[in-house]
Design an enzyme around this catalytic site. Sequence first.
Site, short mmCIF file in Angstrom:
data_model
loop_
_atom_site.label_atom_id
_atom_site.label_comp_id
_atom_site.label_asym_id
_atom_site.label_seq_id
_atom_site.Cartn_x
_atom_site.Cartn_y
_atom_site.Cartn_z
N GLU A 147 0.85 -1.19 0.00
CA GLU A 147 0.00 0.00 0.00
C GLU A 147 0.89 1.23 0.00
OE1 GLU A 147 -3.48 2.22 2.64
OE2 GLU A 147 -2.69 0.29 3.31
N ASP B 158 -6.17 8.78 9.48
CA ASP B 158 -4.83 8.38 9.88
C ASP B 158 -4.46 8.95 11.24
OD1 ASP B 158 -4.09 6.86 7.60
OD2 ASP B 158 -3.91 8.72 6.46
N TYR C 165 -11.09 -4.28 2.65
CA TYR C 165 -10.27 -3.78 3.75
C TYR C 165 -11.15 -3.74 5.00
CZ TYR C 165 -6.70 -0.66 5.85
OH TYR C 165 -5.72 -0.09 6.65
#
Length: 241
Positions: free
Chosen positions: A33, A44, A149
Amino acid sequence: MTKLLMPYITAGVRPDWTAYLTAFEDAGADLIEVGLPFSDPTVDGPTIQEASDAALARGATPASVLAELATISAGIPLVASTYANIALRPGFAGALHAAGVTGLIVPDLPLDELAGLSAAGIEVSLLASPATPDDRLAEIGRRSQGFVYAVSVMGTTGERDRLAPSAAALAARVKEVTDLPVLLGFGISTPEQAAEAAVVADGVIVGAAVMRRILDGAGPAEVGAFVASLRAALSGPIAVR
């Protein structure tokens, strides 16, 4: 079944950042990734934010990152991750394809806006979380490409001292609605956690633990050794609970 390993790197974080891609591949990664640095990375945590800030301070842009990727020859798939503000720009998918990228993750793209993402030739992998309702999860299973995911915890990315209890339940739910591989991410930080995640999922995504080492100065060989330890944990006997 071989368990999949996808380490993450923030593109442009160091001048030699592409050398880590080779190290990851040599260490047994199945995919990589590649995060495009972004000024407001909402999902994040502190480590990836720090890496993005470092890359941006070096002048990294989506165009410069893809230009660098176009100069290397990776033997495993590269999956770009970025935010909708970048992904929805005209020509973005074509630029990914030209750089040798085959997959895309856009964590803040609402499922309802997926049709607006022109990504011909690029597999768009969708995210599922413990809070995803069953009907939405089924749609994610139908429309995701490459893999799903599975976000093991609510919140942001980051290292954690144990695998979230919600991970197993989420992986089981996702596997009921898709035949694609289910990769667990968010908080998988050690070989032991990777092996535990592999009991319930088809593979793992490891980001913050990789980037913490790079930010602390570890070179490609040292970080590659960490990725190799994850590979070994996934390749060993998997204890079924």
